[in-house]
Scaffold this active site. Structure first.
Site, PDB file in Angstrom:
ATOM      1  N   VAL A   1      -2.795  11.277  13.045  1.00  0.00           N
ATOM      2  CA  VAL A   1      -2.290   9.936  12.759  1.00  0.00           C
ATOM      3  C   VAL A   1      -2.364   9.055  14.014  1.00  0.00           C
ATOM      4  O   VAL A   1      -2.642   7.849  13.939  1.00  0.00           O
ATOM      5  CB  VAL A   1      -0.867  10.023  12.136  1.00  0.00           C
ATOM      6  CG1 VAL A   1       0.180  10.445  13.101  1.00  0.00           C
ATOM      7  CG2 VAL A   1      -0.498   8.724  11.472  1.00  0.00           C
ATOM      8  N   ASP A   2      -2.173   9.649  15.174  1.00  0.00           N
ATOM      9  CA  ASP A   2      -2.258   8.930  16.457  1.00  0.00           C
ATOM     10  C   ASP A   2      -3.660   8.320  16.627  1.00  0.00           C
ATOM     11  O   ASP A   2      -3.814   7.115  16.915  1.00  0.00           O
ATOM     12  CB  ASP A   2      -1.964   9.949  17.582  1.00  0.00           C
ATOM     13  CG  ASP A   2      -1.639   9.307  18.914  1.00  0.00           C
ATOM     14  OD1 ASP A   2      -1.601   8.063  18.987  1.00  0.00           O
ATOM     15  OD2 ASP A   2      -1.421  10.057  19.892  1.00  0.00           O
TER      16      ASP A   2
ATOM     17  N   GLY B   1       1.204  18.369  11.720  1.00  0.00           N
ATOM     18  CA  GLY B   1      -0.241  18.540  11.831  1.00  0.00           C
ATOM     19  C   GLY B   1      -0.556  19.402  13.044  1.00  0.00           C
ATOM     20  O   GLY B   1      -0.252  20.599  13.070  1.00  0.00           O
TER      21      GLY B   1
HETATM   22  N1  AR6 Z   1      -1.693   8.310   7.657  1.00  0.00           N
HETATM   23  C1  AR6 Z   1      -0.641   9.117   7.383  1.00  0.00           C
HETATM   24  N2  AR6 Z   1      -0.577  10.406   7.777  1.00  0.00           N
HETATM   25  C2  AR6 Z   1      -1.617  10.898   8.495  1.00  0.00           C
HETATM   26  C3  AR6 Z   1      -2.748  10.109   8.830  1.00  0.00           C
HETATM   27  C4  AR6 Z   1      -2.761   8.762   8.383  1.00  0.00           C
HETATM   28  N3  AR6 Z   1      -3.766   7.932   8.647  1.00  0.00           N
HETATM   29  N4  AR6 Z   1      -3.597  10.906   9.548  1.00  0.00           N
HETATM   30  C5  AR6 Z   1      -3.036  12.120   9.634  1.00  0.00           C
HETATM   31  N5  AR6 Z   1      -1.845  12.132   8.991  1.00  0.00           N
HETATM   32  P1  AR6 Z   1      -0.598  14.892  13.402  1.00  0.00           P
HETATM   33  P2  AR6 Z   1       1.654  15.934  15.008  1.00  0.00           P
HETATM   34  C6  AR6 Z   1      -0.873  13.220   8.813  1.00  0.00           C
HETATM   35  O1  AR6 Z   1      -1.465  16.009  13.845  1.00  0.00           O
HETATM   36  O2  AR6 Z   1       1.637  17.219  14.260  1.00  0.00           O
HETATM   37  C7  AR6 Z   1      -2.107  13.996  18.010  1.00  0.00           C
HETATM   38  O3  AR6 Z   1      -3.294  14.396  18.637  1.00  0.00           O
HETATM   39  C8  AR6 Z   1      -1.362  14.629   8.977  1.00  0.00           C
HETATM   40  O4  AR6 Z   1      -2.031  15.063   7.800  1.00  0.00           O
HETATM   41  O5  AR6 Z   1      -1.176  13.515  13.382  1.00  0.00           O
HETATM   42  O6  AR6 Z   1       2.964  15.272  15.294  1.00  0.00           O
HETATM   43  C9  AR6 Z   1      -1.104  13.380  19.002  1.00  0.00           C
HETATM   44  O7  AR6 Z   1      -1.752  12.718  20.053  1.00  0.00           O
HETATM   45  C10 AR6 Z   1      -0.048  15.382   9.181  1.00  0.00           C
HETATM   46  O8  AR6 Z   1       0.571  15.641   7.918  1.00  0.00           O
HETATM   47  O9  AR6 Z   1       0.744  14.774  14.334  1.00  0.00           O
HETATM   48  C11 AR6 Z   1      -0.329  14.575  19.477  1.00  0.00           C
HETATM   49  O10 AR6 Z   1      -0.968  15.209  20.558  1.00  0.00           O
HETATM   50  C12 AR6 Z   1       0.826  14.354   9.915  1.00  0.00           C
HETATM   51  O11 AR6 Z   1       0.125  13.106   9.813  1.00  0.00           O
HETATM   52  C13 AR6 Z   1      -0.304  15.483  18.268  1.00  0.00           C
HETATM   53  O12 AR6 Z   1      -1.470  15.151  17.501  1.00  0.00           O
HETATM   54  C14 AR6 Z   1       1.076  14.657  11.376  1.00  0.00           C
HETATM   55  O13 AR6 Z   1      -0.058  15.266  11.968  1.00  0.00           O
HETATM   56  C15 AR6 Z   1       0.908  15.266  17.415  1.00  0.00           C
HETATM   57  O14 AR6 Z   1       0.917  16.211  16.388  1.00  0.00           O
END
Ligand code: AR6
Length: 184
Positions: A39-40, A125
């Site tokens: 998401v980042d 994620g």
């Molecule tokens: N909209 C909504 N949800 C999303 C989107 C989107 N566009 N894209 C992904 N997700 P994650 P974390 C969901 O990995 O576990 C990054 O590299 C995804 O399917 O984004 O907190 C940061 O820089 C999952 O369910 O975040 C950190 O280093 C959820 O968002 C690290 O990842 C969270 O997945 C943070 O990891």
């Protein structure tokens, strides 16, 4: 799924958080605010370079806390960057830190006088938090917040990226409401 609790509408939807037009969207960032995948990556990609410039000048954010930037090219007005815990085994303060990430984001929204906010599923994620446990913590924290701050936020949205996550959050919300009604 939509419910109203203590004057706040809580909505669960399946979708892409970069398309939200709430006052703020929440980013699941890392503590260096350096950008990354998931998401980042999607938020920085869609929002443009302005967001990263502001992140650089803020410099970082401890796990469980939140900081705010403008939202660049996005429809939302602000991005609240919070840092969830990296999941090890659940015995390294992960539940407290995840709760704190949600609470800090909500408090920052209130401080800024915002009325609506959209969350992704923080930490589930790349950070490996089991989605079912994380959903209970996320929703419980939000329900408690609405109780402590009735009507302060009009709308809290959870934007879940997969059908599976949407179903997990929906089931957890139903469970929590059932328990709350029983103990009320
Ligand atoms: N909209 C909504 N949800 C999303 C989107 C989107 N566009 N894209 C992904 N997700 P994650 P974390 C969901 O990995 O576990 C990054 O590299 C995804 O399917 O984004 O907190 C940061 O820089 C999952 O369910 O975040 C950190 O280093 C959820 O968002 C690290 O990842 C969270 O997945 C943070 O990891």
């Amino acid at each position: 799924m939509d419910i109203k609790e203590n004057g706040t509408t809580i909505s669960l939807i399946r979708g892409d958080i970069t398309l939200e037009s709430t006052d703020a969207i929440v980013n699941a960032a890392n503590s260096r605010l350096a950008g990354g995948g998931g998401v980042d990556g999607a938020i920085h990609m869609a929002g443009g370079a302005q967001i990263m410039e502001e992140c650089r000048s803020i410099g970082g954010c401890p796990t469980g806390k939140a900081v705010i930037t403008t939202a660049g090219l996005l429809n939302a007005r602000y991005v609240i960057h919070t840092v969830g815990p990296i999941y090890k085994d659940g015995r390294h303060n992960e539940p407290e830190l995840l709760e704190s990430a949600y609470r800090s984001s909500l408090e920052l929204a209130l401080e800024k006088g915002l009325k609506s906010i959209s969350f992704p599923s923080i930490s589930t994620g790349a950070y490996g938090y089991p989605a079912n446990d994380a959903s209970i913590i996320a929703l419980k924290t939000i329900l408690e917040f609405t109780k402590a701050n009735p009507g302060k936020l009009e709308l809290i949205r959870f934007v879940l990226f997969s059908d599976q996550d949407y179903n997990t959050y929906s089931e957890s919300l139903k469970k929590l409401l059932k328990t709350a009604r029983k103990t009320a």
